[in-house]
Enzyme design. Structure first.
Site, PDB file in Angstrom:
ATOM      1  N   HIS A  62       0.862  -1.196   0.000  1.00  0.00           N
ATOM      2  CA  HIS A  62       0.000   0.000   0.000  1.00  0.00           C
ATOM      3  C   HIS A  62       0.889   1.234   0.000  1.00  0.00           C
ATOM      4  O   HIS A  62       1.362   1.676   1.054  1.00  0.00           O
ATOM      5  CB  HIS A  62      -0.906   0.002   1.238  1.00  0.00           C
ATOM      6  CG  HIS A  62      -1.859   1.148   1.308  1.00  0.00           C
ATOM      7  ND1 HIS A  62      -3.220   0.989   1.195  1.00  0.00           N
ATOM      8  CD2 HIS A  62      -1.656   2.475   1.465  1.00  0.00           C
ATOM      9  CE1 HIS A  62      -3.809   2.177   1.303  1.00  0.00           C
ATOM     10  NE2 HIS A  62      -2.867   3.095   1.478  1.00  0.00           N
ATOM     11  N   HIS A  64       1.422   5.181  -2.145  1.00  0.00           N
ATOM     12  CA  HIS A  64       0.869   6.162  -3.088  1.00  0.00           C
ATOM     13  C   HIS A  64       1.968   6.568  -4.073  1.00  0.00           C
ATOM     14  O   HIS A  64       2.624   7.606  -3.915  1.00  0.00           O
ATOM     15  CB  HIS A  64       0.323   7.369  -2.326  1.00  0.00           C
ATOM     16  CG  HIS A  64      -0.875   7.028  -1.484  1.00  0.00           C
ATOM     17  ND1 HIS A  64      -2.165   7.231  -1.918  1.00  0.00           N
ATOM     18  CD2 HIS A  64      -0.969   6.477  -0.251  1.00  0.00           C
ATOM     19  CE1 HIS A  64      -3.018   6.833  -0.982  1.00  0.00           C
ATOM     20  NE2 HIS A  64      -2.303   6.368   0.043  1.00  0.00           N
ATOM     21  N   ARG A 164     -14.613  10.905   4.223  1.00  0.00           N
ATOM     22  CA  ARG A 164     -14.142  11.220   2.867  1.00  0.00           C
ATOM     23  C   ARG A 164     -14.618  10.211   1.835  1.00  0.00           C
ATOM     24  O   ARG A 164     -14.348  10.355   0.639  1.00  0.00           O
ATOM     25  CB  ARG A 164     -12.609  11.262   2.854  1.00  0.00           C
ATOM     26  CG  ARG A 164     -12.000  12.382   3.666  1.00  0.00           C
ATOM     27  CD  ARG A 164     -10.518  12.138   3.901  1.00  0.00           C
ATOM     28  NE  ARG A 164     -10.304  11.011   4.794  1.00  0.00           N
ATOM     29  CZ  ARG A 164      -9.096  10.516   5.107  1.00  0.00           C
ATOM     30  NH1 ARG A 164      -8.015  11.041   4.550  1.00  0.00           N
ATOM     31  NH2 ARG A 164      -8.994   9.505   5.941  1.00  0.00           N
ATOM     32  N   HIS A 225      -5.255  -0.161   7.318  1.00  0.00           N
ATOM     33  CA  HIS A 225      -5.333   0.809   8.433  1.00  0.00           C
ATOM     34  C   HIS A 225      -6.131   0.229   9.607  1.00  0.00           C
ATOM     35  O   HIS A 225      -6.753   0.976  10.366  1.00  0.00           O
ATOM     36  CB  HIS A 225      -5.964   2.141   8.000  1.00  0.00           C
ATOM     37  CG  HIS A 225      -5.468   2.709   6.715  1.00  0.00           C
ATOM     38  ND1 HIS A 225      -4.155   2.580   6.306  1.00  0.00           N
ATOM     39  CD2 HIS A 225      -6.104   3.414   5.741  1.00  0.00           C
ATOM     40  CE1 HIS A 225      -4.008   3.187   5.129  1.00  0.00           C
ATOM     41  NE2 HIS A 225      -5.162   3.688   4.764  1.00  0.00           N
ATOM     42  N   ASP A 284       1.739   2.857   3.731  1.00  0.00           N
ATOM     43  CA  ASP A 284       1.009   4.060   3.302  1.00  0.00           C
ATOM     44  C   ASP A 284       1.996   5.119   2.798  1.00  0.00           C
ATOM     45  O   ASP A 284       1.746   6.325   2.913  1.00  0.00           O
ATOM     46  CB  ASP A 284       0.149   4.623   4.429  1.00  0.00           C
ATOM     47  CG  ASP A 284      -1.064   5.394   3.909  1.00  0.00           C
ATOM     48  OD1 ASP A 284      -1.253   5.463   2.676  1.00  0.00           O
ATOM     49  OD2 ASP A 284      -1.811   5.953   4.737  1.00  0.00           O
TER      50      ASP A 284
END
Length: 395
Positions: A62, A64, A164, A225, A284
């Site tokens: 995971h 980005h 979100r 998470h 992350d």
């Protein structure tokens, strides 16, 4: 060039003992106790590891790759990640995700970035979609992206229990998960639905209901998470009993915070008498780690780093955990779950993704597919646009 690695204390990730290894063509070719006598006609580079610990390259499931963030205005969009963000932390494989911003960041960008990392030496894949439904795709459907795009392993990170998110219904979540499952059957890929778990009070309600009312196997789900709240982690352990593989995030946890650090969460999982293969740890990396006020506005934020994986391993060993017990969550468990058969282990035929640790369990040397990327904790190979002075090395 063939590479002979001598006198490694081998963790494959299970403990093997002192071994010598021959690497060539990007693969591990041989492992043995006695030093082999190589023909003089072959060019063989020899590296004596002096008994240092040798582990499989870490797999960050995971990250980005194109940058995360964006929740505090355009200037809060995190820049794209660089090669040494991963390699300096012993990460040799990564899976990219889109997060909150799946509008200005696209699946097309993510696929292209994964391929760029491949060209630079890192093994990289990605998920289609992002936080929201309807999904952001490249071919027009989740199933089409998984079936037709080599780098796409599944869908993610679909946001649940988060302000979100797109507030998806059970039927919408089931439709996405079914697309993943069928595409996985068609291709032999993982076909997983990787879900971002927020800190909302509903917790795992949608996944629990999906398990209760559908025929989809538990392995389709990969919530991440899960250690962000202690009560959420307790819920997650119940899902693991039902066959769900959990993803712990190696984010910073302040003293007194209602969360478990990655090290503490993994310890609790391993102590819970659950299937030890049903847990992974990711970073992350490149993602925004925000704190929100009561109105849903960011009050502060940090940025995730792949370095956190190796730091978590070192912390676990310092806490008295055996290296061979904790390594699978960063290596073989991830490879097995994501159906990456040559990753996560050190064995003949496996990719030569290897990490040498120093006496303090810090990353010293790194090979990606048989190429030295890091020696003596310094990068030998940088991404094409990384500054020569290392200014962009790691967050």
């Amino acid at each position: 060039m063939l590479e002979l690695l001598l006198d490694a204390e081998l963790y494959a990730p299970q403990y093997v003992g002192r071994r010598n290894l021959l690497v060539g063509g990007g693969r591990v070719l041989w492992i043995g106790v006695d030093e082999p006598q190589m023909p003089e006609e072959l060019e063989v580079a020899v590296t004596d590891l002096g008994g240092a610990r040798l582990i499989p390259g870490l797999i960050d499931a995971h990250a980005h790759l194109t940058g995360g963030g964006g929740e505090a205005g355009y200037a809060s969009r995190v820049p794209p990640m660089r090669l040494t963000h991963f390699t300096l932390g012993g990460v040799t494989s990564a899976v990219g995700v889109l997060g909150t911003d799946d509008l200005t960041r696209t699946t097309a960008q993510l696929v292209a970035t994964a391929r760029a990392f491949e060209e630079e030496g890192l093994s990289a894949w990605c998920y289609t979609g992002g936080y929201h439904l309807p999904p952001t795709t490249l071919t027009g459907s989740v199933r089409g992206d998984i079936v037709h795009i080599d780098r796409v392993l599944g869908f993610g990170e679909l946001a649940l229990s988060d302000h979100r998110s797109s507030q998806p219904t059970l039927d919408e979540v089931l439709r996405i998960a079914s697309e993943c499952h069928v595409a996985g059957l068609m291709t032999g890929k993982a076909g997983v639905c990787h879900t971002h778990m927020g800190d909302g009070p509903r917790g795992f309600e949608l996944i629990r209901r999906a398990l209760d009312v559908s025929e989809l196997p538990a392995r389709v789900w990969h919530p991440t998470h899960v250690n962000r709240r202690r009560a959420l982690f307790d819920e997650a352990l119940e899902l693991a009993e039902r066959g769900v593989t959990l993803d712990i995030t190696a984010f910073p946890v302040a003293e007194g915070e209602d969360a478990y650090s990655a090290a503490e969460a993994l310890e609790r999982f391993l102590e819970a008498d659950l299937d030890p293969t049903r847990v992974t740890v990711s970073s992350d990396g490149g993602g925004c780690l925000p704190h929100f006020d009561a109105d849903g506005r960011i009050s502060s934020y940090d940025v995730g780093s792949p370095l956190a994986l190796a730091e978590t391993i070192a912390e676990l060993v310092a806490r008295g955990q055996a290296l061979e017990d904790v390594l699978p969550a960063f290596t073989s468990n991830v490879a097995h779950f994501l159906r990456l058969p040559r990753k996560g282990v050190i064995a003949p035929g496996a990719d030569a993704d290897l990490v040498v640790l120093d006496a303090e369990q810090r990353v010293r040397d790194v090979l990606c597919r048989g190429v030295w990327m890091v020696r003596g904790a310094r990068p030998l190979v940088r991404g094409r646009f990384e500054a020569a002075d290392g200014a962009s090395s790691a967050t």
